[in-house]
Design a protein around this motif. Structure first.
Motif, PDB file in Angstrom:
ATOM      1  N   UNK A   1     -11.229   0.134  -3.298  1.00 52.34           N
ATOM      2  CA  UNK A   1     -10.681   0.396  -1.970  1.00 52.34           C
ATOM      3  C   UNK A   1      -9.200  -0.244  -1.798  1.00 52.34           C
ATOM      4  N   UNK A   2      -8.283   0.503  -2.114  1.00 49.89           N
ATOM      5  CA  UNK A   2      -6.992   0.050  -1.953  1.00 49.89           C
ATOM      6  C   UNK A   2      -6.512   0.471  -0.634  1.00 49.89           C
ATOM      7  N   UNK A   3      -6.342  -0.518   0.215  1.00 46.16           N
ATOM      8  CA  UNK A   3      -5.728  -0.115   1.388  1.00 46.16           C
ATOM      9  C   UNK A   3      -4.482  -1.244   1.737  1.00 46.16           C
ATOM     10  N   UNK A   4      -3.483  -0.901   2.466  1.00 44.61           N
ATOM     11  CA  UNK A   4      -2.317  -1.670   2.862  1.00 44.61           C
ATOM     12  C   UNK A   4      -2.883  -2.655   3.863  1.00 44.61           C
ATOM     13  N   UNK A   5      -1.867  -3.617   4.178  1.00 44.74           N
ATOM     14  CA  UNK A   5      -2.291  -4.685   5.013  1.00 44.74           C
ATOM     15  C   UNK A   5      -2.434  -3.773   6.631  1.00 44.74           C
ATOM     16  N   UNK A   6      -1.445  -2.924   6.762  1.00 48.12           N
ATOM     17  CA  UNK A   6      -1.547  -2.403   8.165  1.00 48.12           C
ATOM     18  C   UNK A   6      -2.989  -1.287   8.127  1.00 48.12           C
ATOM     19  N   UNK A   7      -3.128  -0.822   7.189  1.00 52.42           N
ATOM     20  CA  UNK A   7      -4.535   0.235   7.382  1.00 52.42           C
ATOM     21  C   UNK A   7      -5.696  -0.650   7.329  1.00 52.42           C
ATOM     22  N   UNK A   8      -5.682  -1.727   6.827  1.00 49.29           N
ATOM     23  CA  UNK A   8      -6.615  -2.687   6.988  1.00 49.29           C
ATOM     24  C   UNK A   8      -6.942  -3.447   8.520  1.00 49.29           C
ATOM     25  N   UNK A   9      -5.660  -3.642   9.034  1.00 49.37           N
ATOM     26  CA  UNK A   9      -5.629  -4.097  10.428  1.00 49.37           C
ATOM     27  C   UNK A   9      -5.834  -2.959  11.420  1.00 49.37           C
ATOM     28  N   UNK A  10      -5.395  -1.894  10.890  1.00 52.73           N
ATOM     29  CA  UNK A  10      -5.766  -0.357  12.102  1.00 52.73           C
ATOM     30  C   UNK A  10      -7.437  -0.420  11.683  1.00 52.73           C
ATOM     31  N   UNK A  11      -7.921  -0.417  10.546  1.00 50.31           N
ATOM     32  CA  UNK A  11      -9.449  -0.211  10.838  1.00 50.31           C
ATOM     33  C   UNK A  11     -10.268  -1.383  11.543  1.00 50.31           C
ATOM     34  N   UNK A  12      -9.707  -2.570  11.245  1.00 53.54           N
ATOM     35  CA  UNK A  12     -10.503  -3.584  11.881  1.00 53.54           C
ATOM     36  C   UNK A  12     -10.037  -3.626  13.517  1.00 53.54           C
ATOM     37  N   UNK A  13      -9.037  -3.008  13.958  1.00 53.93           N
ATOM     38  CA  UNK A  13      -8.644  -2.824  15.510  1.00 53.93           C
ATOM     39  C   UNK A  13      -9.514  -1.467  15.880  1.00 53.93           C
ATOM     40  N   UNK A  14      -9.518  -0.713  15.100  1.00 57.58           N
ATOM     41  CA  UNK A  14     -10.479   0.602  15.508  1.00 57.58           C
ATOM     42  C   UNK A  14     -11.632   0.260  15.649  1.00 57.58           C
TER      43      UNK A  14
ATOM     44  N   UNK B   1      -8.556  10.140   8.263  1.00 54.57           N
ATOM     45  CA  UNK B   1      -8.995  11.231   7.241  1.00 54.57           C
ATOM     46  C   UNK B   1      -8.989  10.570   5.913  1.00 54.57           C
ATOM     47  N   UNK B   2      -8.244   9.423   5.968  1.00 56.09           N
ATOM     48  CA  UNK B   2      -8.170   8.823   4.659  1.00 56.09           C
ATOM     49  C   UNK B   2      -9.415   8.257   4.153  1.00 56.09           C
ATOM     50  N   UNK B   3      -9.795   8.669   2.962  1.00 50.75           N
ATOM     51  CA  UNK B   3     -11.192   8.610   2.234  1.00 50.75           C
ATOM     52  C   UNK B   3     -11.385   7.062   2.097  1.00 50.75           C
ATOM     53  N   UNK B   4     -10.567   6.290   1.661  1.00 49.13           N
ATOM     54  CA  UNK B   4     -10.700   4.868   1.507  1.00 49.13           C
ATOM     55  C   UNK B   4     -10.804   4.134   2.739  1.00 49.13           C
ATOM     56  N   UNK B   5     -10.038   4.449   3.697  1.00 50.10           N
ATOM     57  CA  UNK B   5     -10.097   4.073   5.037  1.00 50.10           C
ATOM     58  C   UNK B   5     -11.578   4.082   5.581  1.00 50.10           C
ATOM     59  N   UNK B   6     -12.204   5.514   5.318  1.00 51.02           N
ATOM     60  CA  UNK B   6     -13.410   5.714   5.901  1.00 51.02           C
ATOM     61  C   UNK B   6     -14.351   4.818   5.430  1.00 51.02           C
ATOM     62  N   UNK B   7     -14.323   4.698   3.988  1.00 50.04           N
ATOM     63  CA  UNK B   7     -15.336   4.067   3.141  1.00 50.04           C
ATOM     64  C   UNK B   7     -15.240   2.358   3.691  1.00 50.04           C
ATOM     65  N   UNK B   8     -14.158   2.110   3.847  1.00 49.87           N
ATOM     66  CA  UNK B   8     -13.770   0.493   4.526  1.00 49.87           C
ATOM     67  C   UNK B   8     -14.542   0.340   5.976  1.00 49.87           C
ATOM     68  N   UNK B   9     -14.331   1.248   6.615  1.00 48.73           N
ATOM     69  CA  UNK B   9     -14.828   1.281   8.082  1.00 48.73           C
ATOM     70  C   UNK B   9     -16.233   1.323   7.961  1.00 48.73           C
TER      71      UNK B   9
END
Length: 183
Positions: free
Chosen positions: A1-14, A46-54
């Motif tokens: 799961x390669x996510x940028x720092x912003x994507x990870x922060x977005x997921x955590x906030x979401x 809709x990002x698959x890696x982001x969905x997996x992380x969430x």
């Protein structure tokens, strides 16, 4: 799961708020207005890696909400040792007060029974049940192997297992008779 720092922060906030637009803004993405943040956050979801992380984070959160076997046994032990108390309301002449009450003997016995269910020790009945289950398993495995081998003589194998089972039950019955007569 390669996510940028912003994507990870977005997921955590979401995960915290459930609001994608708000999470997008809090993650530090630059936005012109709420409409563009809403559209961009929807695309990001809709990002698959982001969905997996969430999904992984949500599963982790849920698993912490459910008590595991060790935690349950620790609770029963605390009850048995009178380390757990409960608040009980008591009426007085003028007021209602709450007191801390230790577990009753009935509660402690119930906790002890629950603990012992998980540790049967040397109970002859449990041993006999386990032998029977083991024999039933071996019979089933022998039948399955026989079918795989083209239906060779299963009767002999089943008969042997039944004899072993009867022998174990007879021996258990003798042991129980001895214990009864010794008492």
């Amino acid at each position: 799961m390669k996510l940028t720092a912003k994507q990870r922060l977005f997921a955590d906030e979401y995960i915290k708020s459930g609001n994608a637009t708000e999470a997008y803004i809090k993650a530090g993405y630059s936005v012109k207005n709420n409409g563009s943040a809403k559209a961009a956050s929807s695309r990001l979801l809709t990002n698959v890696n982001l969905k997996h992380y969430i999904d992984a984070k949500m599963a982790e959160i849920e698993s912490h909400k459910i008590a595991d076997a060790k935690e349950v046994l620790e609770f029963y032990t605390r009850v048995l040792r009178e380390e757990e108390t409960e608040e009980v309301a008591m009426a007085t002449a003028r007021d209602v007060i709450t007191i801390r009450k230790k577990p009753s003997m009935k509660d402690k016995l119930s906790a002890a029974r629950e603990i012992m269910k998980r540790y049967p020790l040397d109970d002859p009945v449990v041993k006999a049940q386990l032998r029977k289950l083991d024999a039933d398993t071996r019979i089933s495995e022998a039948r399955a192997k026989s079918y795989e081998d083209g239906g060779q003589d299963v009767t002999k194998a089943v008969g042997t297992f039944i004899d072993l089972l009867k022998e174990g039950v007879d021996q258990n019955h003798e042991n129980q008779s001895k214990q009864s007569s010794d008492s």
